[in-house]
Scaffold this motif. Structure first.
Motif, PDB file in Angstrom:
ATOM      1  N   THR A   3       0.833  -1.208   0.000  1.00  0.00           N
ATOM      2  CA  THR A   3       0.000   0.000   0.000  1.00  0.00           C
ATOM      3  C   THR A   3       0.866   1.256   0.000  1.00  0.00           C
ATOM      4  OG1 THR A   3      -1.792  -1.141   1.121  1.00  0.00           O
ATOM      5  CG2 THR A   3      -1.778   1.244   1.291  1.00  0.00           C
ATOM      6  N   GLY A   4       1.874   1.308   0.855  1.00  0.00           N
ATOM      7  CA  GLY A   4       2.768   2.464   0.883  1.00  0.00           C
ATOM      8  C   GLY A   4       3.516   2.639  -0.425  1.00  0.00           C
ATOM      9  N   TRP A   5       4.008   1.534  -0.972  1.00  0.00           N
ATOM     10  CA  TRP A   5       4.755   1.562  -2.227  1.00  0.00           C
ATOM     11  C   TRP A   5       3.879   2.063  -3.373  1.00  0.00           C
ATOM     12  CZ3 TRP A   5       4.803  -1.166  -6.919  1.00  0.00           C
ATOM     13  CH2 TRP A   5       5.999  -1.153  -7.628  1.00  0.00           C
ATOM     14  N   LEU A   6       2.682   1.480  -3.496  1.00  0.00           N
ATOM     15  CA  LEU A   6       1.758   1.877  -4.561  1.00  0.00           C
ATOM     16  C   LEU A   6       1.313   3.328  -4.417  1.00  0.00           C
ATOM     17  CD1 LEU A   6      -0.598  -1.208  -4.966  1.00  0.00           C
ATOM     18  CD2 LEU A   6       0.966  -0.280  -6.681  1.00  0.00           C
ATOM     19  N   THR A   7       1.072   3.747  -3.191  1.00  0.00           N
ATOM     20  CA  THR A   7       0.606   5.115  -2.967  1.00  0.00           C
ATOM     21  C   THR A   7       1.650   6.124  -3.430  1.00  0.00           C
ATOM     22  OG1 THR A   7      -0.804   4.426  -1.137  1.00  0.00           O
ATOM     23  CG2 THR A   7      -0.217   6.756  -1.235  1.00  0.00           C
ATOM     24  N   ARG A   8       2.908   5.907  -3.077  1.00  0.00           N
ATOM     25  CA  ARG A   8       3.946   6.860  -3.486  1.00  0.00           C
ATOM     26  C   ARG A   8       4.067   6.938  -4.996  1.00  0.00           C
ATOM     27  NH1 ARG A   8      10.274   7.345  -1.603  1.00  0.00           N
ATOM     28  NH2 ARG A   8      10.557   9.431  -2.472  1.00  0.00           N
ATOM     29  N   ILE A   9       4.083   5.793  -5.649  1.00  0.00           N
ATOM     30  CA  ILE A   9       4.204   5.774  -7.108  1.00  0.00           C
ATOM     31  C   ILE A   9       2.965   6.380  -7.769  1.00  0.00           C
ATOM     32  CG2 ILE A   9       4.233   4.204  -9.083  1.00  0.00           C
ATOM     33  CD1 ILE A   9       6.182   2.467  -7.489  1.00  0.00           C
ATOM     34  N   SER A  10       1.797   6.063  -7.243  1.00  0.00           N
ATOM     35  CA  SER A  10       0.546   6.504  -7.872  1.00  0.00           C
ATOM     36  C   SER A  10       0.278   7.984  -7.655  1.00  0.00           C
ATOM     37  CB  SER A  10      -0.617   5.672  -7.337  1.00  0.00           C
ATOM     38  OG  SER A  10      -0.416   4.314  -7.652  1.00  0.00           O
ATOM     39  N   LEU A  11       0.661   8.523  -6.510  1.00  0.00           N
ATOM     40  CA  LEU A  11       0.442   9.956  -6.272  1.00  0.00           C
ATOM     41  C   LEU A  11       1.232  10.811  -7.255  1.00  0.00           C
ATOM     42  CD1 LEU A  11       0.292  10.285  -2.380  1.00  0.00           C
ATOM     43  CD2 LEU A  11      -1.583  10.556  -4.027  1.00  0.00           C
ATOM     44  N   ARG A  12       2.375  10.323  -7.696  1.00  0.00           N
ATOM     45  CA  ARG A  12       3.163  11.058  -8.690  1.00  0.00           C
ATOM     46  C   ARG A  12       2.419  11.191 -10.006  1.00  0.00           C
ATOM     47  NH1 ARG A  12       7.642   7.401  -7.927  1.00  0.00           N
ATOM     48  NH2 ARG A  12       8.489   7.998  -5.943  1.00  0.00           N
ATOM     49  N   GLU A  13       1.672  10.157 -10.347  1.00  0.00           N
ATOM     50  CA  GLU A  13       0.971  10.126 -11.627  1.00  0.00           C
ATOM     51  C   GLU A  13      -0.385  10.826 -11.576  1.00  0.00           C
ATOM     52  OE1 GLU A  13       2.388   8.862 -14.437  1.00  0.00           O
ATOM     53  OE2 GLU A  13       4.112   8.730 -13.090  1.00  0.00           O
ATOM     54  N   ALA A  14      -0.918  10.983 -10.382  1.00  0.00           N
ATOM     55  CA  ALA A  14      -2.277  11.512 -10.223  1.00  0.00           C
ATOM     56  C   ALA A  14      -2.284  13.038 -10.162  1.00  0.00           C
ATOM     57  CB  ALA A  14      -2.895  10.948  -8.950  1.00  0.00           C
ATOM     58  N   ARG A  15      -3.268  13.623 -10.798  1.00  0.00           N
ATOM     59  CA  ARG A  15      -3.488  15.059 -10.674  1.00  0.00           C
ATOM     60  C   ARG A  15      -4.017  15.350  -9.272  1.00  0.00           C
ATOM     61  NH1 ARG A  15      -3.229  17.381 -15.708  1.00  0.00           N
ATOM     62  NH2 ARG A  15      -3.370  15.917 -17.433  1.00  0.00           N
ATOM     63  N   THR A  16      -3.967  16.607  -8.890  1.00  0.00           N
ATOM     64  CA  THR A  16      -4.389  17.001  -7.549  1.00  0.00           C
ATOM     65  C   THR A  16      -5.831  16.588  -7.272  1.00  0.00           C
ATOM     66  OG1 THR A  16      -2.834  18.842  -7.614  1.00  0.00           O
ATOM     67  CG2 THR A  16      -4.544  18.938  -5.941  1.00  0.00           C
ATOM     68  N   ALA A  17      -6.722  16.707  -8.244  1.00  0.00           N
ATOM     69  CA  ALA A  17      -8.126  16.329  -8.034  1.00  0.00           C
ATOM     70  C   ALA A  17      -8.266  14.828  -7.774  1.00  0.00           C
ATOM     71  CB  ALA A  17      -8.977  16.736  -9.233  1.00  0.00           C
ATOM     72  N   VAL A  18      -7.482  14.016  -8.462  1.00  0.00           N
ATOM     73  CA  VAL A  18      -7.521  12.565  -8.246  1.00  0.00           C
ATOM     74  C   VAL A  18      -6.932  12.237  -6.876  1.00  0.00           C
ATOM     75  CG1 VAL A  18      -6.645  10.339  -9.084  1.00  0.00           C
ATOM     76  CG2 VAL A  18      -7.472  12.047 -10.710  1.00  0.00           C
ATOM     77  N   GLN A  19      -5.839  12.894  -6.526  1.00  0.00           N
ATOM     78  CA  GLN A  19      -5.261  12.705  -5.195  1.00  0.00           C
ATOM     79  C   GLN A  19      -6.287  13.030  -4.120  1.00  0.00           C
ATOM     80  OE1 GLN A  19      -1.727  15.062  -4.774  1.00  0.00           O
ATOM     81  NE2 GLN A  19      -0.758  14.189  -6.587  1.00  0.00           N
ATOM     82  N   ALA A  20      -6.976  14.169  -4.290  1.00  0.00           N
ATOM     83  CA  ALA A  20      -7.988  14.592  -3.316  1.00  0.00           C
ATOM     84  C   ALA A  20      -9.102  13.569  -3.218  1.00  0.00           C
ATOM     85  CB  ALA A  20      -8.545  15.962  -3.682  1.00  0.00           C
ATOM     86  N   PHE A  21      -9.554  13.045  -4.350  1.00  0.00           N
ATOM     87  CA  PHE A  21     -10.629  12.054  -4.348  1.00  0.00           C
ATOM     88  C   PHE A  21     -10.248  10.849  -3.495  1.00  0.00           C
ATOM     89  CE2 PHE A  21     -12.447   8.145  -6.038  1.00  0.00           C
ATOM     90  CZ  PHE A  21     -13.806   8.429  -5.962  1.00  0.00           C
ATOM     91  N   PHE A  22      -9.080  10.288  -3.732  1.00  0.00           N
ATOM     92  CA  PHE A  22      -8.685   9.092  -2.991  1.00  0.00           C
ATOM     93  C   PHE A  22      -8.329   9.402  -1.539  1.00  0.00           C
ATOM     94  CE2 PHE A  22      -8.416   7.340  -7.229  1.00  0.00           C
ATOM     95  CZ  PHE A  22      -8.946   6.078  -7.030  1.00  0.00           C
ATOM     96  N   LEU A  23      -7.584  10.478  -1.318  1.00  0.00           N
ATOM     97  CA  LEU A  23      -7.200  10.814   0.049  1.00  0.00           C
ATOM     98  C   LEU A  23      -8.425  11.125   0.909  1.00  0.00           C
ATOM     99  CD1 LEU A  23      -4.684  11.530   1.968  1.00  0.00           C
ATOM    100  CD2 LEU A  23      -5.632  13.815   1.663  1.00  0.00           C
ATOM    101  N   LEU A  24      -9.344  11.921   0.378  1.00  0.00           N
ATOM    102  CA  LEU A  24     -10.514  12.294   1.169  1.00  0.00           C
ATOM    103  C   LEU A  24     -11.463  11.112   1.365  1.00  0.00           C
ATOM    104  CD1 LEU A  24     -11.058  15.909  -0.150  1.00  0.00           C
ATOM    105  CD2 LEU A  24      -9.957  15.174   1.986  1.00  0.00           C
ATOM    106  N   ASN A  25     -11.526  10.200   0.419  1.00  0.00           N
ATOM    107  CA  ASN A  25     -12.308   8.977   0.638  1.00  0.00           C
ATOM    108  C   ASN A  25     -11.669   8.107   1.712  1.00  0.00           C
ATOM    109  OD1 ASN A  25     -14.793   8.581  -1.017  1.00  0.00           O
ATOM    110  ND2 ASN A  25     -13.388   9.294  -2.599  1.00  0.00           N
TER     111      ASN A  25
END
Length: 190
Positions: A105-127
């Motif tokens: 989970t930690g590994w995927l999150t770091r890699i995926s946050l780099r690829e995600a726009r701020t709105a996508v980051q907000a969607f997943f983080l806030l969920n």
């Protein structure tokens, strides 16, 4: 040992220290949920490549970080369930699966946050934040013990800890995201 070697060895050393502290960390629900699980996540984050978006096969299935963040959110949800926590304490295989899945989970999150726009980051983080805060509130207000391996008082403290953890993670993300625009080395712009 030079800096490059230290960066390669450090996640393994941290994981060894967590393993040595595991009996203490899993003795109380609050340390299990609010200390051990975030530490494992942090080691997974630390082990992810500092730049880039992982292997080619991962890039092909993780467009805009959606797949990685979805998997990370699902794994996080599993380890909030009382049944999962009980299994991780009572069954060595479940404990091993917990460690591996939270590291992933930690590994995927770091890699995926780099690829995600701020709105996508907000969607997943806030969920994730909503889900975790709701679990924390439920743990605080449950009239009976939900985990068979922990006392009800531990359950209430774990609930408080989860809510505090949510506030800290959301605050850190907001500072990182809005301080200099899109964060986490998003390569394709904002």
């Amino acid at each position: 040992m030079n800096r490059k070697h230290w960066k390669a060895v450090a996640p393994g050393a941290a994981l060894t220290l967590i393993a040595l502290a595991q009996p203490w960390l899993e003795q109380r629900m609050v340390t299990h949920m609010v200390v051990e699980l975030p530490l494992l996540f942090a080691v997974g984050w630390w082990a992810a490549p500092a730049r880039g978006s992982g292997a080619g096969w991962l890039r092909s299935i993780n467009a805009n970080g959606l797949t990685g963040l979805t998997v990370a959110t699902a794994i996080s949800a599993i380890w909030m369930l009382p049944l999962s926590l009980d299994a991780a304490v009572l069954d060595p295989l479940a404990g091993w699966l917990k460690v591996c899945s939270v590291l992933l989970t930690g590994w995927l999150t770091r890699i995926s946050l780099r690829e995600a726009r701020t709105a996508v980051q907000a969607f997943f983080l806030l969920n994730w934040a909503w889900m975790t805060a709701a679990a924390g509130a439920l743990y605080q207000q449950a009239p009976e013990r939900l985990c068979s391996t922990y006392q009800q008082g531990d359950q209430a403290w774990a609930g408080i800890g989860l809510v505090v953890l949510v506030a800290a993670v959301v605050a850190m993300w907001m500072v990182a995201s809005f301080r200099d625009g899109p964060s986490f080395e998003h390569a394709s712009g904002s």
